[in-house]
Enzyme design. Structure first.
Site, PDB file in Angstrom:
ATOM      1  N   GLY A 245       0.834  -1.204   0.000  1.00 21.36           N
ATOM      2  CA  GLY A 245       0.000   0.000   0.000  1.00 21.36           C
ATOM      3  C   GLY A 245       0.866   1.250   0.000  1.00 21.36           C
ATOM      4  CG  PHE A 246       4.282   1.077  -0.212  1.00 22.20           C
ATOM      5  CD1 PHE A 246       5.039   0.460   0.772  1.00 22.20           C
ATOM      6  CD2 PHE A 246       4.027   0.382  -1.385  1.00 22.20           C
ATOM      7  CE1 PHE A 246       5.543  -0.814   0.579  1.00 22.20           C
ATOM      8  CE2 PHE A 246       4.526  -0.905  -1.580  1.00 22.20           C
ATOM      9  CZ  PHE A 246       5.290  -1.498  -0.598  1.00 22.20           C
ATOM     10  N   GLY A 473       1.977  -6.149   4.804  1.00 23.68           N
ATOM     11  CA  GLY A 473       3.328  -6.663   4.605  1.00 23.68           C
ATOM     12  C   GLY A 473       4.207  -6.326   5.788  1.00 23.68           C
ATOM     13  CG  ASN A 622       9.026 -10.665  14.708  1.00 22.88           C
ATOM     14  OD1 ASN A 622      10.204 -10.777  14.343  1.00 22.88           O
ATOM     15  ND2 ASN A 622       8.135 -11.630  14.506  1.00 22.88           N
ATOM     16  CE  LYS A 624      13.390 -14.631  11.078  1.00 24.80           C
ATOM     17  NZ  LYS A 624      13.230 -16.076  10.724  1.00 24.80           N
ATOM     18  CD  GLU A 696       5.240   6.066   7.379  1.00 19.38           C
ATOM     19  OE1 GLU A 696       5.278   7.076   8.105  1.00 19.38           O
ATOM     20  OE2 GLU A 696       4.296   5.794   6.631  1.00 19.38           O
TER      21      GLU A 696
END
Lengths: 736, 219
Positions: A245-246, A473, A622, A624, A696
Site C-alpha cells: 500500500g505504502f 506486509g 519482532n 525479524k 517509515e
C-alpha cells in the site's frame, strides 16, 4: 483502557514471545500462493462479472459526449457504468477528486466509465468501443511555474501550521559567520505497490460487501457508504491480505466504488482491478517539492539559525507535502522558521506516501547538513551530534520521551567503518570506480491513535483476536499474535489472528508507522480485560494471577487456561486510548543511515555497495519483521535517491511514465546486502507495549545518505532528485 | 466457467482473428485503449469472441479448456483454473509477479496466450509446495523473511527455483564474466537473473539470502 501515565512493569516485559524474531505466522500462506487477495476470492462469490475501467484522456475539462452503444452491444457486456447513469454520488471525506468523473474532469485518467462483461477479455474489448468527446480546458501542471501563486495551506491536524517562527531567524542568519542557503527539489513519486487496487463487490438486497485491498478499513467503510449515500452499517469491507500500500491504499479509491456500482448495474458480483497503466494517474502520489533550506552556525558548528521552506502542489482543496516538519524537531538552534506554500495544480491527487513530509523533507535537510558540515570543516556526524537536543527546540519545556539519536550515529560510524572515509570528496578510486561514503540522520514521529480489538478464549485454551487492523506486509498478523500469546500465557500456535474486516473493532489501521504500536496496544488492553474475566471465573485474585504455559496460576493453585471457558467462550472487547503523554512529551523515532556508493568514473553509473541503518524506535516487537520493514524502506529510499520520478508532461498534464516499465523502482541488481541494528530501548511513554514505529523511519534520510555518498565519491553535489548521471556526468573528475 | 458457443476454430478463423488484433493495435497506437478519443473508425461491428480448445498439464494435472483465444496463460490459471497463487501485478510483462515455469523454463504468464500452450507442462507456485509441505525455496523464504506483502512472492519463488536450474544448466547472464565458461553461482549472478521480479516492499536482501541458502552456500 486509557493510557495516560507512563507504563510500568507488565506481562509484555517477560518478552517470552514478544520481542522474539519469530517467522511470520502468515508466511506459509504467502509463500505458497494460498493467501487470498481481493481479486482472487473465488471462495466468496461464484462467477463474478469483470469490470474494466476507462480513464479520462484529458486532465481538465468536460465530457461533451459519450457513446456507449457499441460497447453495450458488444459480446458479453452486462453494463456500462458512467456518471450519467450511476445515480447521485457524494465524495468521500478523504478524497480530493471524485472517484467517478464526468461530465467535469478533474485529472488525467480520472475514472469516467466501467465496462462490465462476462469475461475480462470481453470487458477490455468493449471498453475500446466507448467513444468519448472531451472539451479540454487549460490547466496548471508545472510546480515551478505555479510556485509564484502558492499560498499558505490551511492548518489542520495532519498539516500542522503553515508557518512557524521561534526567536529571530532573519537576524540570526544574517549575523551567522557560516551560512548555507540552498534549494533542493524532489519529484513526484508513485507508490507502485505490486498488487493493483482491486475489489470484488457483491450486493445482497440493500447490503453491500466489498473484498478489497485497503490499509484503513474504517475509513474505507465510512467513505464508501458516504459516496454511495448508504448507512455505513449496510456496508462491509473485508481486506485480510493487501499486496502493498505504502499510503496508496489508505483511502477509498475508484476500484471499490466502480465495483459496487457495476455489481448493482449488472445484478451480480463484479470484480475490478485498476489496470496497471491507470494507477499512477488515477490514484494518489507523493507530490513533488521545492525546498529552500537556510542554516547559520558559529564557527564551532553550533546552529544559531535554521529555516526550511517547502513548495508543493495539489488539486484544488488538497493539501501540502509537509516537508518541513522534521526541521521543527530534529536539531537545536535558538532561531528557527519553517513555511509551507501550496500551489494549485491540475495533476492527479497528491497524498500520503510512506513517511509523508519526512521522506522528501529529510532528503533535502540531510544534504544541507552534509553541505554545512563541509563548510564548517567538521565531520558530518560530529556536526549533527553537536546540535542534538533532548527537548523540543520550539518548546524547551517539552522533552523527548526517548532520544538516542547520538548513540545511533556513533554506533553506526563504528560498525560501518566511518573513520575510513576521506572527508575530501573524489579521492578514493578502485579501478574504474569512484568510491564514496555518506550518512544521514533518520527521524520520524511516533503517532498515538486509538485502537480496538476483540479477543475470544475457548474451552481448548485457544485465543482468537479480531481487529480491523490490516497487514500490508508489515507483519501485523505476527506481532498481534505475539502480543496475545504473551498476555494470555500461551504459545503463538494457540493464537488465531483475524484482521481486516469492518465487522471487527476499529483499530489504528496501517499508516504513518503508527500501526504496530497502537494495534498491539489495543490487543494488550483487550487481553487485560480478558484476563480479569478469566481470573474472576476461576475464582483467582486477578492481582496475583500469572498466565504462563497455558495455565493460570496463583499461590500453589494452577488451572488450565481453557478451563475458564469450559461453560462457553469468553469474549472481551476493548481499545487503547491515550491521554496527553504525546503532548507533554515529543515522541519520535531516530536513527542513522550509512551508505557506500560507487560511481563509474567513465559512465557515471552509480551502484550502492553497502547500506546500514541504526534505529532507536522503542521496543522492537519482532526483530525479524521489523528489520524487514527497515530494509524495505531503505530500498524505497534508494529508489527515491537514484531513479524514481514521475515525469510530468507539463503541456498535456499527466504523468508520462505511468507503468512499471517507465516508472523505475529498485530491482534486485540495485540493492546490496543491507544491515540493520536496533538499539535496545523501551519507551514507557508510548504505550504499554513500550514500542514505537519503524516502518517509515527506514526511508527517512536514506536518500540523502545515498546523495552524500555520491558526493563523497565524485565531488559533484546534485540537489535535484533523483541523482541520475545526466545531472553530473559532465562534472565528474578526470577519469584518466 | 462461461458457456462457449463456438467449439471449433478453423485455421482461417485464427488468421482473421489475428489480423483484427493487429488492426486494433495499430488504430489505438502506443496510447492506451482507455484513451478512447476518436476510435470510431474500427470495430464498429463487435465480433463474437473466438474460442479454441487447449489441453495442458498444470502441476501434474491435465486440463482440457475451451478458452477465448485472447485469454492469457495467467488469466487461464487465475480465472479458469482458480490457481490464484500466480499473481497479476501489471499484465504487461514488467513486474514478474506472474512468473510460472512452462516446460521447465520460467516465463511471464501474462505475456503469452493460453491457447499457445497445447500439450505444455506448467508448474505454478501451488505445484512447488503447500503450507503443510513447503518446497525448500518456500521454507527458505519464510526463514529469511524474503517477503512482506506477499504479492510478488510466488513469482519470486518460481523465478528463484528456475534461476538455480539455469545456472546449473550453464546458461550465462549479463554479468557472467566469460560466457563460454560454465557460470558459477554468485550473489551477483542471482541478483542479475532475479531482476525481472520486482519487490516493491524491498525484501531483496532477504530473498538473496534465502536463495543462497537453498543453493547450498553460506549466506
Amino acid at each position: 483502557m486509557k493510557f495516560d501515565t507512563p507504563a510500568t512493569t507488565n506481562p509484555i516485559d517477560q518478552m517470552k514471545v514478544v520481542g522474539q524474531p519469530l517467522d511470520r505466522i502468515d508466511g506459509p500462506l504467502k509463500t505458497t500462493g494460498t493467501a487470498p487477495y481481493a481479486y482472487e476470492r473465488h471462495d466468496v462469490a461464484a462467477a463474478p462479472a469483470y469490470g474494466y475501467v476507462i480513464g479520462s484522456a484529458v486532465p481538465k475539462g468536460r465530457i461533451t459526449g459519450m457513446d456507449v452503444s457499441a460497447a453495450q452491444h458488444a459480446p458479453g457486456v452486462l453494463a456500462v457504468v458512467t456518471a450519467e447513469n450511476a445515480g447521485p454520488l457524494d465524495k468521500g471525506k478523504y478524497n480530493t477528486a471524485k472517484l467517478l468523473g464526468g461530465p467535469e474532469i478533474e485529472h488525467y485518467h480520472q475514472a469516467v466509465a466501467l465496462v462490465v462483461a462476462e469475461s475480462f477479455e470481453q470487458a477490455r474489448a468493449a471498453a475500446a468501443l466507448v467513444k468519448i468527446d472531451y472539451a479540454a480546458e487549460p490547466g496548471r501542471f508545472d510546480l515551478h511555474a505555479a510556485r509564484v501563486a502558492a499560498f499558505p495551506p490551511e492548518e489542520n491536524d495532519i498539516t500542522g501550521p503553515p508557518e512557524t517562527h521561534v526567536g529571530d531567524f532573519a537576524g540570526a542568519f544574517a549575523q551567522a559567520p557560516v551560512t548555507l542557503d540552498e534549494t533542493y527539489t524532489t519529484p513526484d513519486h508513485s507508490h507502485a505497490m505490486m498488487e493493483p487496487h482491486a475489489t470484488l463487490a457483491a450486493w445482497e438486497g440493500d447490503r453491500l460487501t466489498v473484498w478489497t485491498s485497503n490499509q484503513m478499513i474504517a475509513w474505507a467503510n465510512g467513505d464508501l457508504a458516504k459516496t454511495l449515500r448508504m448507512p455505513k452499517e449496510k456496508v462491509r469491507v473485508v481486506s485480510p491480505f493487501i499486496g502493498g500500500g505504502f499510503g496508496g491504499k489508505l483511502f477509498l479509491r475508484a476500484d471499490v466504488v466502480l465495483a459496487a456500482l457495476g455489481a448493482r448495474a449488472a445484478g451480480r458480483p463484479v470484480k475490478v482491478a485498476l489496470q496497471r497503466p491507470l494507477i499512477a494517474n488515477n490514484t494518489t502520489h507523493r507530490p513533488a517539492t521545492i525546498q529552500r533550506i537556510r542554516i547559520g552556525a558559529t564557527r564551532e558548528g553550533v546552529i544559531t539559525a535554521i529555516g526550511h521552506e517547502s513548495w508543493s502542489g495539489d488539486l484544488e482543496g488538497g493539501g501540502p507535502e509537509t516537508a518541513v516538519n522534521q526541521t521543527r524537531l530534529l536539531y537545536a538552534g535558538a532561531n528557527r522558521m519553517t513555511a509551507m506554500r501550496l500551489a494549485v495544480l491540475d495533476l492527479p491527487e497528491g497524498n500520503a506516501m510512506r513517511a509523508p513530509g519526512e521522506a522528501p523533507g529529510m532528503m533535502a535537510l540531510e544534504i544541507a547538513m552534509d553541505e554545512m558540515a563541509e563548510k564548517l570543516g567538521i565531520d558530518p556526524i560530529e556536526f549533527r551530534i553537536r546540535n542534538d537536543t533532548q527537548v523540543d527546540p520550539e518548546k524547551p519545556e517539552r522533552p523527548f520521551s526517548a532520544r538516542a539519536f547520538a548513540e545511533c550515529l556513533r554506533l553506526g560510524a563504528e560498525r560501518f567503518g566511518w573513520d575510513a572515509r576521506n572527508s575530501r570528496p573524489g579521492q578514493r578510486r578502485e579501478g574504474k570506480w569512484l568510491i564514496g561514503i555518506g550518512m544521514a540522520a533518520a527521524f520520524r514521529n511516533n503517532l498515538l491513535m486509538k485502537s480496538g480489538a476483540r479477543v475470544r478464549l475457548d474451552g481448548e485454551g485457544r485465543v482468537t483476536v479480531e481487529t480491523d487492523m490490516t497487514d500490508i506486509g508489515t507483519g501485523s498478523y505476527t506481532i498481534i499474535g505475539q502480543t496475545a500469546a504473551e498476555m494470555m500465557g500461551v504459545p503463538i500456535e494457540k493464537v488465531t489472528v483475524r484482521l481486516g474486516d469492518s465487522t471487527y473493532p476499529v483499530s489504528a489501521g496501517s499508516g504513518g508507522q503508527f500501526g504496530a504500536n497502537n494495534a498491539t496496544a489495543g490487543v494488550y488492553a483487550t487481553c487485560v480485560k480478558l484476563r480479569e474475566e478469566v481470573t474472576q471465573r476461576l475464582g483467582f485474585n486477578s492481582e496475583d494471577a500469572v498466565f504462563a504455559d497455558g495455565h493460570v496460576r496463583a499461590g500453589n493453585r494452577a488451572v488450565l487456561l481453557g478451563a475458564a471457558a469450559a461453560e462457553g467462550d469468553i469474549v472481551a472487547e476493548d481499545a487503547i486510548e491515550y491521554g496527553d503523554l504525546d503532548e507533554r512529551y515529543q515522541q519520535s523515532t531516530f536513527g542513522g543511515h550509512f551508505v557506500e556508493a560507487a560511481v563509474d568514473a567513465y559512465t557515471g553509473e552509480t551502484r550502492i555497495r553497502r547500506m546500514l541503518a541504526v534505529c532507536a524506535a522503542g521496543r522492537i516487537l519482532n526483530p525479524k519483521s521489523a528489520r524487514s520493514q527497515v530494509i524495505g524502506a531503505m530500498t524505497m529510499g534508494a529508489g527515491a535517491a537514484l531513479m524514481e520520478e514521475l515525469a510530468v508532461d507539463t503541456r498535456r498534464g499527466f504523468f508520462v511514465n505511468h507503468d512499471l516499465a517507465g516508472y523505475e523502482v529498485p530491482v534486485h541488481a540495485d540493492i546490496p546486502h543491507q544491515e540493520v541494528i536496533f538499539l535496545d530501548e523501551t519507551d514507557p511513554l508510548s504505550s504499554p507495549m513500550k514500542a514505537k514505529g519503524v516502518g517509515e523511519l527506514g526511508i527517512c534520510g536514506v536518500g540523502a545518505a545515498v546523495a552524500n555518498a555520491v558526493y563523497n565519491a565524485t565531488g559533484v553535489r546534485v540537489r535535484d532528485y533523483p541523482i541520475t548521471l545526466d545531472k553530473y556526468l559532465d562534472r565528474l573528475p578526470d577519469a584518466a | 466457467m462461461h458457456s462457449h458457443s463456438e467449439p471449433g476454430l478453423s485455421r482461417r478463423d485464427l488468421l482473421v482473428a489475428g489480423a483484427a488484433t493487429v488492426a486494433g493495435s495499430a488504430a489505438t497506437g502506443p496510447a492506451h485503449a482507455q484513451d478512447a478519443v476518436n476510435t470510431s473508425s474500427m470495430d464498429t461491428v463487435p465480433r463474437a469472441p473466438v474460442h479454441a480448445p487447449v489441453r495442458f498439464t498444470v502441476n501434474g494435472r491435465e486440463h482440457a479448456l475451451e478458452l477465448d483465444t485472447r485469454t492469457s496463460l495467467l488469466d487461464a490459471l487465475r480465472e479458469h483454473l482458480h490457481l490464484t497463487g500466480t499473481k497479476k501485478g501489471c499484465d504487461h510483462g514488467q513486474c514478474g509477479a506472474c512468473t510460472v515455469m512452462v516446460d521447465g523454463v520460467r516465463i511471464n504468464s501474462c505475456l503469452t496466450l493460453a491457447v499457445m500452450h497445447e500439450g505444455a507442462d506448467v508448474t505454478t507456485i501451488e505445484g512447488l509446495g503447500t503450507p503443510d509441505r513447503l518446497h525448500a525455496m518456500q521454507a527458505a523464504f519464510v526463514k529469511h523473511d524474503g517477503y512482506q506483502c506477499g504479492y510478488c512472492t510466488p513469482g519470486q519463488i518460481c523465478s528463484a527455483v528456475a534461476v538455480l536450474d539455469e545456472i546449473k544448466a550453464g546458461i550465462p547472464s549479463h554479468v557472467t564474466a566469460d560466457i563460454m565458461a560454465t557460470p558459477e553461482f554468485s550473489v551477483d549472478e542471482v541478483r542479475e537473473r532475479m531482476s525481472g521480479n520486482i519487490c516493491r516492499c524491498g525484501a531483496y536482501s532477504n530473498i538473496i539470502e534465502a536463495i543462497t541458502e537453498v543453493a547450498g552456500r553460506a549466506a
